[in-house]
Design an enzyme around this catalytic site. Sequence first.
Site, PDB file in Angstrom:
ATOM      1  N   ASP A 196     -38.551  12.922 -73.497  1.00 23.94           N
ATOM      2  CA  ASP A 196     -39.353  13.373 -72.357  1.00 23.94           C
ATOM      3  C   ASP A 196     -40.098  12.188 -71.756  1.00 23.94           C
ATOM      4  O   ASP A 196     -39.997  11.050 -72.245  1.00 23.94           O
ATOM      5  CB  ASP A 196     -40.333  14.476 -72.776  1.00 23.94           C
ATOM      6  CG  ASP A 196     -40.509  15.533 -71.683  1.00 23.94           C
ATOM      7  OD1 ASP A 196     -40.635  15.143 -70.498  1.00 23.94           O
ATOM      8  OD2 ASP A 196     -40.530  16.727 -72.003  1.00 23.94           O
ATOM      9  N   HIS A 244     -33.956  26.391 -65.727  1.00 29.09           N
ATOM     10  CA  HIS A 244     -34.455  27.260 -64.648  1.00 29.09           C
ATOM     11  C   HIS A 244     -35.305  26.496 -63.635  1.00 29.09           C
ATOM     12  O   HIS A 244     -35.624  27.037 -62.572  1.00 29.09           O
ATOM     13  CB  HIS A 244     -35.220  28.463 -65.210  1.00 29.09           C
ATOM     14  CG  HIS A 244     -36.530  28.142 -65.854  1.00 29.09           C
ATOM     15  ND1 HIS A 244     -36.880  28.628 -67.094  1.00 29.09           N
ATOM     16  CD2 HIS A 244     -37.589  27.393 -65.471  1.00 29.09           C
ATOM     17  CE1 HIS A 244     -38.084  28.208 -67.419  1.00 29.09           C
ATOM     18  NE2 HIS A 244     -38.526  27.446 -66.454  1.00 29.09           N
TER      19      HIS A 244
END
Length: 338
Positions: A196, A244
Site C-alpha cells: 500500500d 469496487h
Amino acid sequence: MITPTPLMGLVTGFWSFKTFAAAVELGLFTRIAGGRVLTVQGACTEFGLPERPADLLLSACASLGLLERSGEGYRNTEVAEEFLVAGKPYYFGGQVRYCDERTYLPWHRIGEALRTDKPLTWDPQAKDSMFDGDDPEMLALFWEAMYSTSIFTARALTGAYDLSGQRRLLDVGGGAGAFSIELCRQNPDLRATIFDLPHVCAQAETKIASAELTGRVDTITGDFLGDPTLPGGYDTVLLSMILHDWDEPTNELILAKCLDALSPGGTIIISELLLDDDRSGPPAAALMGMNMLVETEGGKNYSGAEYREWLRRAGFADIRTVTFEGPGANGAVLGRKP
C-alpha cells in the site's frame, strides 16, 4: 393489503444513523463501559444535556439495541460494550465517525452525483483519488474505520475458505492490515505482506506490532495503480474491498498485475459486497454502489458474474464463488493461476 409502511422505514432511516452517531460523538457507550448504569438525570449531569433530550437519546439508543434497561437507568448491551467502547480491540466508532463526518452531508447532494457522475467528497481536479488528502486526521479516521470493518470480514472469510495450504499472501491495498493480521492469526503457517501507499503502511506497521505479528506480517510500499508491477512470488493474492473503487478497465489492469504476482498454481481472492448476478440486490451491495457514486470517479459494486468473467479474461482458471456474511463483504470470488 398494500400499505406505505415499508416506505416510511426508508424515509426515516437517517434518524437511526444520526441518533447512533450522536451517541458515539458524546462518548456515551465509552463512559458507561463495564456495566455502569446511567439514569436520565445522570446523563443530564454527565453530558450537560437538558432532561428532555437526555431522556429521548437514551430511549432511542435502547430501541436500536445499543442500550438496555437496568432498574431506573440504562447500560450498554453486549454489542455496544464490545464494539462501541473506545480503546477496545474491535472498536467500531471509527466507522461511525467517518460516515458521519465524511459522507453524511455529501449524501444530501446525491441528486447532483446522479446528474454529473462526479464524486461529492473530493475534487477530482485537485486530487488523483479519494485516498490522496491533506487532512491527516480524516485519513487516519478512514483507515481506522476500514480496520474495524475488515477484521470481522476477514474472520468470516476464513470460515468460508480454507487458507491452511497457503504460505505467502500479498494483501494488495491492504490498508491498516486487518485482513493480513486476522488471516495470519487463523492460519499459523501463513505469512502476509501488505502492499500500500507509504502513509498507509506506517499505520499498518503500528497495528502489526500491536497484534504481536511483526515478522509474520510485513509491508512493502507502492501504488498498485501507478506501479507497473506488484511484488511477485506469492501463492495467494488478496483484493479485499478494493475493486469496487474503480471502473472495469482499471480493475482488469489490476487483475493482470495480480496474475503476474502469483506463482503457478497460486490463488487470487476477491472479497467484496457482491451484487446478485441479475444486479437486483442485496441492498448492502447495491447501496454500497451508490456510496461509490458519492466517493469515487468510476467505482461501483459488481456482481460475482462480472468478477468471474474478468478473471477468465485475465487468464485465471478454476474460478468459483464462496459466500459468507461479514460487515464489509458477503462473498469472495476465487481463481487459480494455471
